[in-house]
Design an enzyme around this catalytic site. Structure first.
Site, PDB file in Angstrom:
ATOM      1  N   GLY A   1       0.667  -1.555   0.294  1.00 22.95           N
ATOM      2  CA  GLY A   1       0.584  -0.102  -0.217  1.00 22.95           C
ATOM      3  C   GLY A   1       1.211   1.051   0.046  1.00 22.95           C
ATOM      4  N   CYS A   2       0.177   2.568  -0.295  1.00 25.40           N
ATOM      5  CA  CYS A   2       1.497   3.666   0.238  1.00 25.40           C
ATOM      6  C   CYS A   2       1.783   4.103   1.275  1.00 25.40           C
ATOM      7  CB  CYS A   2      -0.154   4.907  -0.681  1.00 25.40           C
ATOM      8  SG  CYS A   2      -1.416   4.988   1.484  1.00 25.40           S
TER       9      CYS A   2
END
Length: 254
Positions: free
Chosen positions: A86-87
């Protein structure tokens, strides 16, 4: 059209006892909480007093930490790195096998599912950076008295580390707290919560199969898709009571 600001992220280098651990993408809010939370999650500290000093240099993007006791940082960080999904890229040095050695949660406060939904709404109202940018993750703890503490970051795992750091610094009992997050509960997110000892985790979105299996093994209650008056109860150990009847789904991965 309403205009929002852009979410911000910066490369931050973490140095522990003169050893460079890694470069992390972080939002420059509550960085000291992140330091305590990340080092606790990785097993470098057990309590706040294990850290002697934290020096944060915003201009150079360096956080320099001195631990109060001898610690073989090179041995610790020579272990295989696991990059978080993810980010806001992060890194953990715990594998799934390592996490299975964590203590199982044997206690915890009980909640009505409607209460989790209510506090999820309060969490959203108090997520200042998300309201400003529309592009931030957040994590939140809820005390027995219903008081909430929110921490935000470009990375969901960083936000959880920040809120854990707040708990470590204030010597809070994890079994009396509810942990809420905006992000997907993956195995590394579950491992952070398990390391601190949270008994109940709620998320606005999903949990991965690996995280659910780990939660079952460690006796942690996980509830996902906390939205409106609906939810998915992934694990059940008697700490979250379904008072919404047919509006809640159960997941069986056995």
């Amino acid at each position: 059209m309403n205009k929002k600001g852009c979410p911000e992220e910066y490369p931050i280098t973490l140095i522990v006892n003169d050893f460079e651990v890694a470069v992390f993408q972080l939002t420059k809010h509550d960085l000291e909480d992140w330091v305590y939370g990340y080092l606790f999650s990785e097993g470098l500290i057990e309590k706040a007093t294990d850290i002697e000093a934290v020096r944060i240099n915003d201009e150079s993007g360096i956080i320099d930490v001195t631990l109060s006791s001898e610690f073989d940082t090179e041995l610790m960080f020579s272990k295989k790195k696991h990059y978080t999904a993810g980010c806001g890229r992060g890194v953990t040095f715990f594998s799934m096998t390592d996490v299975k050695t964590f203590n199982k949660v044997e206690a915890g406060k009980t909640y009505q599912l409607s209460y989790l939904l209510k506090m999820r709404s309060e969490f959203a109202k108090n997520s200042v950076l998300y309201l400003e940018t529309g592009g931030m993750h957040g994590a939140c703890i809820v005390t027995e008295a219903g008081e909430i503490t929110v921490r935000e970051d470009i990375g969901r795992h960083n936000a959880v580390d920040k809120v854990i750091g707040h708990c470590v610094r204030n010597e809070l009992d994890p079994t009396t707290l509810l942990l809420l997050t905006t992000g997907r509960v993956s195995y590394e997110m579950l491992s952070k919560a398990a390391k601190f000892g949270f008994a109940v985790i709620g998320s606005r979105t999903a949990a991965t199969k690996q995280a659910i299996q780990l939660a079952k093994y460690l006796n942690i209650e996980v509830v996902g898709y906390l939205r409106g008056k609906m939810a998915i109860q992934y694990t059940s150990f008697g700490r979250v009571h379904n008072d919404l009847e047919e509006r809640v789904l159960g997941v069986n991965l056995s």
